[in-house]
Design a protein around this motif. Structure first.
Motif, PDB file in Angstrom:
ATOM      1  N   PRO A   1       0.915  -1.294  -0.147  1.00  0.00           N
ATOM      2  CA  PRO A   1       0.368   0.192   0.183  1.00  0.00           C
ATOM      3  C   PRO A   1       0.421   1.503   0.488  1.00  0.00           C
ATOM      4  N   VAL A   2       2.094   1.373   0.786  1.00  0.00           N
ATOM      5  CA  VAL A   2       2.921   2.583   0.909  1.00  0.00           C
ATOM      6  C   VAL A   2       4.300   1.727   0.445  1.00  0.00           C
ATOM      7  N   ALA A   3       5.266   3.016   0.591  1.00  0.00           N
ATOM      8  CA  ALA A   3       6.412   2.468  -0.140  1.00  0.00           C
ATOM      9  C   ALA A   3       7.399   1.574   1.263  1.00  0.00           C
ATOM     10  N   ARG A   4       7.572   0.544   1.223  1.00  0.00           N
ATOM     11  CA  ARG A   4       8.162  -0.418   2.599  1.00  0.00           C
ATOM     12  C   ARG A   4       9.593  -0.792   1.392  1.00  0.00           C
ATOM     13  N   PRO A   5      11.136  -1.022   2.394  1.00  0.00           N
ATOM     14  CA  PRO A   5      11.985  -1.324   2.167  1.00  0.00           C
ATOM     15  C   PRO A   5      12.164  -2.543   1.898  1.00  0.00           C
ATOM     16  N   LEU A   6      12.852  -3.115   1.528  1.00  0.00           N
ATOM     17  CA  LEU A   6      13.447  -4.903   1.156  1.00  0.00           C
ATOM     18  C   LEU A   6      15.098  -5.171   2.626  1.00  0.00           C
TER      19      LEU A   6
ATOM     20  N   ALA B   1       7.752  -0.455  -4.709  1.00  0.00           N
ATOM     21  CA  ALA B   1       6.881   1.008  -4.247  1.00  0.00           C
ATOM     22  C   ALA B   1       5.386   0.573  -4.633  1.00  0.00           C
ATOM     23  N   PRO B   2       4.694   1.320  -4.451  1.00  0.00           N
ATOM     24  CA  PRO B   2       3.096   0.842  -4.381  1.00  0.00           C
ATOM     25  C   PRO B   2       2.825   1.404  -5.802  1.00  0.00           C
ATOM     26  N   GLY B   3       1.261   0.089  -6.500  1.00  0.00           N
ATOM     27  CA  GLY B   3       2.046   0.433  -7.594  1.00  0.00           C
ATOM     28  C   GLY B   3       1.773  -0.509  -8.818  1.00  0.00           C
TER      29      GLY B   3
END
Length: 281
Positions: A226-231, A245-247
């Motif tokens: 849903p929102v940008a999250r680190p990997l 990244a979302p989308g």
């Protein structure tokens, strides 16, 4: 910069910074409206641009803090200034602007519209900077993720099927599962049966797991955040190796504790620790 990674808390910070900048042009005091006589002509309702200390510590300090916060949160990798994250500097600027505005408001003998509105904007800016990453209502994405595009279907085929390719959970009919070997096709599109010698089949061969396939009952699936999250790296390194990244659809290939092992478009694999709110494909 990834604008879609901004949250509602970031929107509060941006709005408060705009109001704070507008308030810097309004009157700080109202002495001229409370005085009568010839002496009153020397009392000008000055704005913050006429008082350098108040301008830099309260108004421009808050605006600079908001810029640092938004830039830091919209970048895939954290930037550091003197060993500290840029976001931490921005939060410190926002809190200092609200603190300065409070004591300036208390100390002022006559308070104008610019001082009152500036203090309210600086206070909202500080609250948004601190509570944005904490409160669930402010952690929601500011901009919704775009829906995946739908490829036009040929005449006579079923519509509404998504285009095939990496980053899409749908794909064409007959797509092989992750890790499976493609079957040869015969004329007419029917899969051919592998011909085995009749004498060499005392018992049916057991299917072998594909190389690199995850063990257990886990089945790979596509997902979107849903929102940008680190990997993070699989070796446990604290520094992220990529940002989801979302989308965009990503492939989950394995479970790791309370997280997932995700694979990006360029083939990098890492641990997604925060899986709350993800959308399965």
């Amino acid at each position: 910069m990834n604008i879609r990674s901004l949250t509602r808390g970031d929107g509060v910070v941006i709005g408060a910074a705009v109001v704070l900048f507008i308030a810097s042009f309004l009157d700080l005091t109202s002495y001229g409206r409370q005085c009568s006589g010839g002496y009153c002509s020397s009392l000008d309702d000055s704005s913050a641009w006429d008082v350098l200390g108040t301008l830099m510590s309260m108004f421009l300090g808050g605006v600079i803090g908001a810029v640092l916060i938004i830039v830091a949160r919209s970048m895939p990798q954290p930037r550091r200034i003197a060993g500290l994250d840029m976001e931490h500097f921005g939060v410190a600027f926002a809190i200092f602007a609200a603190w300065t505005g409070f004591w300036t408001l208390i100390d002022a003998g006559s308070r104008g519209a610019g001082l009152i509105l500036g203090f309210i904007a600086a206070l909202v800016l500080a609250v948004g900077a601190v509570a944005g990453p904490i409160l669930p209502a402010l952690k929601a994405p500011l901009m919704s993720a775009p829906k995946p595009a739908v490829a036009p279907s040929p005449y006579g085929a079923q519509g509404g099927q998504p285009a095939a390719g990496y980053g899409y959970p749908g794909g064409a009919q007959g797509q092989q599962p992750y890790g499976a070997q493609p079957q040869p096709q015969s004329f007419g599109g029917r899969p051919q049966q592998a011909q085995q010698p009749a004498a060499a089949q005392p018992q049916q061969a057991q299917p072998q797991p594909a190389a690199g396939a995850p063990a257990g009952d886990f089945a790979p699936f596509w997902f979107a955040v849903p929102v940008a999250r680190p990997l993070y790296g699989e070796d446990g390194s604290p520094a992220p190796i990529a940002e989801l990244a979302p989308g965009t659809w990503y492939l989950a290939v394995e479970e790791r504790g309370h997280g997932l092992i995700a694979q990006t478009q360029d083939g990098r694999r890492g641990v997604l620790q925060d899986i709350t709110g993800i959308q399965r494909g």
